[in-house]
Design a protein around this motif. Sequence first.
Motif, PDB file in Angstrom:
ATOM      1  N   MET A 191       0.863  -1.221   0.063  1.00 15.94           N
ATOM      2  CA  MET A 191       0.022  -0.059   0.023  1.00 15.94           C
ATOM      3  C   MET A 191       0.786   1.282  -0.028  1.00 15.94           C
ATOM      4  O   MET A 191       1.918   1.349   0.766  1.00 15.94           O
ATOM      5  N   TRP A 192       0.506   2.331  -0.576  1.00  9.61           N
ATOM      6  CA  TRP A 192       1.598   3.431  -1.081  1.00  9.61           C
ATOM      7  C   TRP A 192       1.140   4.558   0.163  1.00  9.61           C
ATOM      8  O   TRP A 192       1.779   5.338   0.129  1.00  9.61           O
ATOM      9  N   GLN A 216       1.138   5.338   3.377  1.00 12.55           N
ATOM     10  CA  GLN A 216       1.666   4.779   4.854  1.00 12.55           C
ATOM     11  C   GLN A 216       1.251   5.715   5.920  1.00 12.55           C
ATOM     12  O   GLN A 216       1.342   6.792   6.024  1.00 12.55           O
ATOM     13  N   THR A 265       4.635  12.036   6.446  1.00 11.02           N
ATOM     14  CA  THR A 265       4.458  10.820   5.834  1.00 11.02           C
ATOM     15  C   THR A 265       3.049  10.516   5.686  1.00 11.02           C
ATOM     16  O   THR A 265       2.889   9.545   4.709  1.00 11.02           O
ATOM     17  N   ASN A 316       0.749  12.223  -3.053  1.00 11.29           N
ATOM     18  CA  ASN A 316       1.013  13.021  -3.838  1.00 11.29           C
ATOM     19  C   ASN A 316      -0.139  12.968  -5.118  1.00 11.29           C
ATOM     20  O   ASN A 316      -0.424  12.131  -5.598  1.00 11.29           O
ATOM     21  N   ARG A 340       4.972   8.301 -11.893  1.00  7.85           N
ATOM     22  CA  ARG A 340       5.347   7.260 -11.132  1.00  7.85           C
ATOM     23  C   ARG A 340       5.253   7.785  -9.616  1.00  7.85           C
ATOM     24  O   ARG A 340       5.077   7.255  -8.484  1.00  7.85           O
ATOM     25  N   ALA A 341       5.671   9.294  -9.427  1.00  5.67           N
ATOM     26  CA  ALA A 341       5.660   9.804  -8.083  1.00  5.67           C
ATOM     27  C   ALA A 341       4.237  10.325  -7.383  1.00  5.67           C
ATOM     28  O   ALA A 341       4.087  10.646  -6.424  1.00  5.67           O
ATOM     29  N   GLU A 387       5.924   1.728  -4.725  1.00  3.95           N
ATOM     30  CA  GLU A 387       4.871   2.114  -3.745  1.00  3.95           C
ATOM     31  C   GLU A 387       5.589   2.486  -2.553  1.00  3.95           C
ATOM     32  O   GLU A 387       4.661   3.146  -1.710  1.00  3.95           O
ATOM     33  N   ASP A 422       7.023   1.388   0.210  1.00  5.07           N
ATOM     34  CA  ASP A 422       7.177   0.761   1.503  1.00  5.07           C
ATOM     35  C   ASP A 422       8.436   1.022   2.319  1.00  5.07           C
ATOM     36  O   ASP A 422       8.246   0.723   3.345  1.00  5.07           O
ATOM     37  N   LEU A 477      10.052  11.773   5.901  1.00  4.67           N
ATOM     38  CA  LEU A 477      10.003  12.117   4.504  1.00  4.67           C
ATOM     39  C   LEU A 477       8.850  13.328   4.361  1.00  4.67           C
ATOM     40  O   LEU A 477       7.609  12.697   4.584  1.00  4.67           O
ATOM     41  N   THR A 505       8.415   8.215  -5.432  1.00  4.46           N
ATOM     42  CA  THR A 505       8.344   6.684  -5.834  1.00  4.46           C
ATOM     43  C   THR A 505       8.798   6.750  -7.364  1.00  4.46           C
ATOM     44  O   THR A 505       8.384   7.280  -7.951  1.00  4.46           O
TER      45      THR A 505
END
Lengths: 165, 165, 165, 165
Positions: free
Chosen positions: B1-2, B4, B13, B17, B105-106, D79, D81, D87, D92
């Motif tokens: 899971m992205w 967190q 955290t 995005n 991707r980010a 992802e 993880d 951060l 990613t």
Amino acid sequence: MWVQFPPGAPRGTMKINVGVIGGYRCSRKDYNTAYHLGKLIAREDWVLVCGGGGGVMEAACKGAKEEGGLTVGILPSLEGDEANPYLDVKITTGLGYARNILVVRASQVLVAVDGKHGTLSEIAFALNEGKTVYGINTWDIKGVIKVKSCEEAINRIKRFIKRFL
Amino acid sequence: MWVQFPPGAPRGTMKINVGVIGGYRCSRKDYNTAYHLGKLIAREDWVLVCGGGGGVMEAACKGAKEEGGLTVGILPSLEGDEANPYLDVKITTGLGYARNILVVRASQVLVAVDGKHGTLSEIAFALNEGKTVYGINTWDIKGVIKVKSCEEAINRIKRFIKRFL
Amino acid sequence: MWVQFPPGAPRGTMKINVGVIGGYRCSRKDYNTAYHLGKLIAREDWVLVCGGGGGVMEAACKGAKEEGGLTVGILPSLEGDEANPYLDVKITTGLGYARNILVVRASQVLVAVDGKHGTLSEIAFALNEGKTVYGINTWDIKGVIKVKSCEEAINRIKRFIKRFL
Amino acid sequence: MWVQFPPGAPRGTMKINVGVIGGYRCSRKDYNTAYHLGKLIAREDWVLVCGGGGGVMEAACKGAKEEGGLTVGILPSLEGDEANPYLDVKITTGLGYARNILVVRASQVLVAVDGKHGTLSEIAFALNEGKTVYGINTWDIKGVIKVKSCEEAINRIKRFIKRFL
């Protein structure tokens, strides 16, 4: 200029790369089209560059190899297990579908056959980089030059190359 | 899971995005749309990720900064001279438009406003990676979820996030 | 497993890629070493992968072509003007020296000859990815297997390959 | 020039990125060093860029966050993880360790603490791109500027920045 013809250079350096893009799964009809396209590319002695996988990519490579052509697959994985069995050169990347960019950048001109979102990303990226994309039964996107046959694609690529010599 | 949410983790955290993609030049109308979108994204405390340039990207960052948001630009050049002046974080890449892949991707989810072939490459790449793309006055591509307003985009993203919590 | 030997597959797929890395400028002695190395790689029918430029890369490709080998250059620029004239396949990337990563990833095993920081980045990246690097007169880094001659490098690669078959 | 100070630009654009590189596992001593380094970077109001993982990266981010700094992690996975919990921005990439290149490219200057082959690849790549790398208890490579303390690193970076203003 990307086509280098240094005097006395070995034959290899005179080849251009033609990218063939399309789905890793495809209909029988599109497979046959790509297979025929691969044959014609090989007969022109152009290097066939693709994503190295199945479907349209496999068909084009199969055709090219049957005519003694040179085939290059730029592969998503680190190991290359997804490679079709008709590749002379396997470029494993470990980049996943980010390798689509590399297929486009390594090609001086591209032909799209069929394809889904992955192929669309390649078409769009190629057009964004100012590259010429010929399309056979593929995405109807502004900028793609529709062709009706593999022969027409080849003839147009020949004329495209001549303009740069 | 992205997404967190470690217990006791610092606030940072917990942010997701949201990618905003669109042309580096755009109409006044699209600029205003992106500007408003940026404001709304910042109010949700999401990180705004984009290609860092002008047009739609600049407008979204400007809006986000006016609301105290956090903005990230993933830039084509090595030096970052093309950066718009509303970026908190400049990620210079030296990859040219291959950086489009990194914008996708980010981002956990993307909103497209207007855009040309570069934006299309991002839309297609995102859909190919299985990501959700909301579209406002942009490419009419199968897979893009058309929305009529920035507010609708935000509401849909909220629901999208809830499904993953 | 990265070396695929599907039954009945065309010859091309049975080849492994050996990366040759080293400076784009080098001494006459290192040039001769790389030239000899290229010849030996071609005689084994392995594909020679390199960064496509001058110096060690050019020398290895020259040697390989004189023995009828297949040479691949993964080039920094979009246009490929920096390509040495002994490449069968030119992979233009437009990534600058980020292409070093691709040289490593495309190679199943690497040989370093001489080289400066660019070569060191390739050595380190290869070791970090768990790849085997043989070194001739190059950086003395923990993990690099020093060899005294091209022949020793070839023999070690042969044994390395056998372990995986 | 990479440090842009457009008149009237928002504060964010005035920040430079300092890359902190080092092992994702490290000794207590190196952890403490990186933690202290992160604090000092944040006090200068520089953006801390790193690979986003554990060890040296985590320590530096932890220190930076305790001083209210801004932290960016450029992560190997799709992802994220593996992200450490300190951060603000998670980039990613899905590129695996190829993301090392991006950590270097996104940083105007770098500090290495400890580290194994991954860190060496970053050091070498940075030097190859002409970037300045300060080293604390890390690889003894020609080109790295050894410093004895975090304070010395910070002072040298300050002087480095002044030369470009």
